[in-house]
Design an enzyme around this catalytic site. Sequence first.
Site, PDB file in Angstrom:
ATOM      1  N   THR A   1     -17.572 -20.898 -17.727  1.00  0.00           N
ATOM      2  CA  THR A   1     -18.867 -20.452 -18.258  1.00  0.00           C
ATOM      3  C   THR A   1     -19.728 -19.939 -17.112  1.00  0.00           C
ATOM      4  O   THR A   1     -19.214 -19.645 -16.035  1.00  0.00           O
ATOM      5  CB  THR A   1     -19.550 -21.570 -19.077  1.00  0.00           C
ATOM      6  OG1 THR A   1     -20.680 -21.019 -19.773  1.00  0.00           O
ATOM      7  CG2 THR A   1     -20.016 -22.729 -18.221  1.00  0.00           C
ATOM      8  N   ASN A   2     -21.028 -19.792 -17.336  1.00  0.00           N
ATOM      9  CA  ASN A   2     -21.937 -19.260 -16.321  1.00  0.00           C
ATOM     10  C   ASN A   2     -23.231 -20.065 -16.303  1.00  0.00           C
ATOM     11  O   ASN A   2     -23.376 -21.034 -17.041  1.00  0.00           O
ATOM     12  CB  ASN A   2     -22.178 -17.766 -16.572  1.00  0.00           C
ATOM     13  CG  ASN A   2     -22.765 -17.523 -17.948  1.00  0.00           C
ATOM     14  OD1 ASN A   2     -23.830 -18.018 -18.285  1.00  0.00           O
ATOM     15  ND2 ASN A   2     -22.024 -16.795 -18.776  1.00  0.00           N
ATOM     16  N   ASP A   3     -24.182 -19.633 -15.478  1.00  0.00           N
ATOM     17  CA  ASP A   3     -25.412 -20.408 -15.246  1.00  0.00           C
ATOM     18  C   ASP A   3     -26.484 -20.254 -16.315  1.00  0.00           C
ATOM     19  O   ASP A   3     -27.565 -20.809 -16.171  1.00  0.00           O
ATOM     20  CB  ASP A   3     -26.038 -19.982 -13.911  1.00  0.00           C
ATOM     21  CG  ASP A   3     -25.451 -20.744 -12.747  1.00  0.00           C
ATOM     22  OD1 ASP A   3     -25.134 -21.936 -12.936  1.00  0.00           O
ATOM     23  OD2 ASP A   3     -25.315 -20.160 -11.660  1.00  0.00           O
TER      24      ASP A   3
END
Length: 223
Positions: free
Chosen positions: A29-31
């Site tokens: 995933t990402n931030d």
Amino acid sequence: AGTADLTGKRLLVTAGGTRERLDPVRFLTNDSSGKMGYAIAAAAQRAGADVTLITAPTKLPVPSGVTVVPIESTQDLADAVLTRLPAADGLVMAAAVADFQPIESADQKIKKTNANDELVLRLKKTPDILQAVAAQKRPDQVVVGFAAETQHLLENGRQKLTKKHLDLLAANDVSRADIGFNGDNNQVTFLFADGHNEQTPVTSKRAIATTLITHVAEIFNQK
Ligand code: C5P
């Protein structure tokens, strides 16, 4: 600018970072915190729109009066957006979509063994949702994209706006620690389809969401 009025408009808003599964207990995933998209959903709801928030997992409370559709992967998000698009008047694509997904996702937890000191993950591009939206967008629909960039913000933003037939693009410089992902503040440059740009001050995501929704209402009025 007066208060935006979106009474009677059906708006889809996407939020959060998509998750691409490696196995039942792991994902890429990402931030993204989802804060910007949730603020936009809330602002649209305050402006009188009928809002559907299609959201990847976040820690945020659901804005009241908004219909929530939970999703995980980019493919889920693509399906959720594309099935609802024909009945919608507009789409704000604030989700931070994964660019790559595992080619294979394991049914069972991937184990470490004496034989696998290294593990190679093979990834493929995710479907480009806004590109698919562009292909079936009606002239009466308003579509807004985001661009998170660490360099060449305006040039890359303009290219995205044109390529994806967007009415408006909010460009975000994510290389700065004080704004963007996760924080409560942000600064964006709005790129309009007529070629002009407008930079907001560094301010709350709530204030930026209100400004974005005002622009959306203006664009509906011009259609
Ligand atoms: O990732 P990128 O900066 O290109 O994203 C630009 C816009 O395109 C964002 O609004 C994002 O939600 C959307 N996007 C998409 N499908 C993807 C990747 C991004 O619709 N696969």
